[in-house]
Design a protein around this motif. Structure first.
Motif, PDB file in Angstrom:
ATOM      1  N   LYS A  45      42.697  39.312  47.051  1.00 21.76           N
ATOM      2  CA  LYS A  45      43.202  39.985  46.367  1.00 21.76           C
ATOM      3  C   LYS A  45      42.211  40.564  45.365  1.00 21.76           C
ATOM      4  CE  LYS A  45      48.021  40.514  45.525  1.00 21.76           C
ATOM      5  NZ  LYS A  45      48.979  40.647  44.296  1.00 21.76           N
ATOM      6  N   ARG A  46      41.339  39.566  44.828  1.00 21.57           N
ATOM      7  CA  ARG A  46      39.735  39.867  43.653  1.00 21.57           C
ATOM      8  C   ARG A  46      39.215  41.124  44.505  1.00 21.57           C
ATOM      9  NH1 ARG A  46      35.215  38.627  43.860  1.00 21.57           N
ATOM     10  NH2 ARG A  46      35.081  37.463  45.376  1.00 21.57           N
ATOM     11  N   ARG A  66      39.965  49.268  37.395  1.00 22.48           N
ATOM     12  CA  ARG A  66      39.416  48.281  36.530  1.00 22.48           C
ATOM     13  C   ARG A  66      38.686  47.588  35.439  1.00 22.48           C
ATOM     14  NH1 ARG A  66      40.474  53.235  32.957  1.00 22.48           N
ATOM     15  NH2 ARG A  66      38.680  52.153  31.300  1.00 22.48           N
ATOM     16  N   GLU A  67      39.649  46.235  35.952  1.00 19.28           N
ATOM     17  CA  GLU A  67      39.846  44.991  35.430  1.00 19.28           C
ATOM     18  C   GLU A  67      40.781  44.005  35.554  1.00 19.28           C
ATOM     19  OE1 GLU A  67      39.829  43.544  30.292  1.00 19.28           O
ATOM     20  OE2 GLU A  67      39.437  45.979  31.202  1.00 19.28           O
ATOM     21  N   ILE A  79      38.873  37.258  33.349  1.00 23.24           N
ATOM     22  CA  ILE A  79      38.898  38.013  33.473  1.00 23.24           C
ATOM     23  C   ILE A  79      37.591  38.559  33.993  1.00 23.24           C
ATOM     24  CG2 ILE A  79      38.141  40.320  31.847  1.00 23.24           C
ATOM     25  CD1 ILE A  79      39.282  38.757  29.627  1.00 23.24           C
ATOM     26  N   TYR A  80      38.046  40.020  34.748  1.00 24.57           N
ATOM     27  CA  TYR A  80      36.918  40.334  36.091  1.00 24.57           C
ATOM     28  C   TYR A  80      36.787  41.883  36.079  1.00 24.57           C
ATOM     29  CZ  TYR A  80      36.581  37.040  39.386  1.00 24.57           C
ATOM     30  OH  TYR A  80      36.168  35.164  40.055  1.00 24.57           O
ATOM     31  N   ARG A  81      35.588  42.311  35.297  1.00 27.69           N
ATOM     32  CA  ARG A  81      35.369  44.098  35.114  1.00 27.69           C
ATOM     33  C   ARG A  81      34.697  44.623  36.263  1.00 27.69           C
ATOM     34  NH1 ARG A  81      35.176  40.741  30.150  1.00 27.69           N
ATOM     35  NH2 ARG A  81      37.294  40.787  28.567  1.00 27.69           N
ATOM     36  N   LEU A  82      35.125  45.770  36.248  1.00 26.14           N
ATOM     37  CA  LEU A  82      34.103  46.025  37.649  1.00 26.14           C
ATOM     38  C   LEU A  82      32.999  47.321  36.653  1.00 26.14           C
ATOM     39  CD1 LEU A  82      34.435  47.018  40.177  1.00 26.14           C
ATOM     40  CD2 LEU A  82      36.253  49.393  39.343  1.00 26.14           C
ATOM     41  N   TYR A 140      32.739  43.666  40.727  1.00 28.35           N
ATOM     42  CA  TYR A 140      32.910  42.788  39.683  1.00 28.35           C
ATOM     43  C   TYR A 140      31.907  41.993  39.615  1.00 28.35           C
ATOM     44  CZ  TYR A 140      38.411  43.958  40.376  1.00 28.35           C
ATOM     45  OH  TYR A 140      39.459  44.550  39.959  1.00 28.35           O
ATOM     46  N   GLY A 141      31.327  41.767  38.322  1.00 28.77           N
ATOM     47  CA  GLY A 141      29.961  41.467  38.000  1.00 28.77           C
ATOM     48  C   GLY A 141      31.100  39.720  37.868  1.00 28.77           C
TER      49      GLY A 141
END
Length: 198
Positions: free
Chosen positions: A128-129, A138-139, A152-155, A160-161
């Protein structure tokens, strides 16, 4: 134990709408069975976060939703019945009202939270990530309620970094929403500690 596939057929939303058992998500046409009754910790976390978001977003253009709600993720502009990816994130926020319709949501939410459980952890953290990254969520937040860890993943630039990994305590701002943060302390008093689960 991972999630079970329904079968080896390729399915789309048109098929999904006719299943009597809607405990499935579709990812690229594969139907994954989802646990019908999440455990208490899962319900506490998802419900509390949704309640906080709904309160914080009252009167604003962004809206919070909680599962079950179908999120259709089209590849291009195909008709609903032909879409082969339909998920039900635990909690989500949508800021574009054009993505909302009577069937749920068509297009990527702006923010998604998944509460991890032993049966879904690898699915949420890997499959899913990748899916949410590809569709432009976006997040993306992942919570492990027993270990009390938030990932937390941020676009950024379409990807995603490196994940930010935090302990669940105090409060955590949602970076894509102005002046919205999730408070953890009251929720944590209702969750069992790791020692209680051993």
């Amino acid at each position: 134990m991972g999630l079970a596939l329904k079968d080896t057929e390729h399915h789309c939303y048109g098929d999904y709408l006719h299943w009597s058992d809607n405990n499935y998500e579709l990812i690229d046409g594969e139907a994954y069975f989802m646990a019908p009754a999440p455990n208490l910790e899962h319900q506490e976390v998802a419900g509390d976060v949704y309640f906080q978001l709904r309160s914080a977003l009252a009167g604003k253009k962004c809206r919070a939703f909680i599962a079950p709600i179908d999120v259709r993720l089209p590849k291009k502009d195909e008709a609903d019945e032909s879409i082969d990816t339909v998920v039900q994130p635990d909690v989500l926020v949508v800021c574009d009202s054009h993505k909302l319709d009577r069937r749920g949501i068509r297009g990527a939410p702006d923010w998604i939270l998944e509460v991890l459980s032993p049966s879904t952890a690898s699915h949420d953290q890997i499959k899913k990530r990748e899916l949410y990254e590809h569709h432009g969520v976006r997040e993306y937040w992942l919570i492990h309620p027993i270990d009390r860890v938030l990932t937390i993943y941020r676009l950024q630039n379409g990807e995603y970094g490196k994940a930010e990994i935090l302990e669940l305590r105090g409060s955590t701002p949602i970076s894509i929403l102005d002046n919205v943060q999730i408070e953890w302390d009251d929720l944590l008093t209702r969750l069992p500690s790791v020692e209680e689960c051993l």
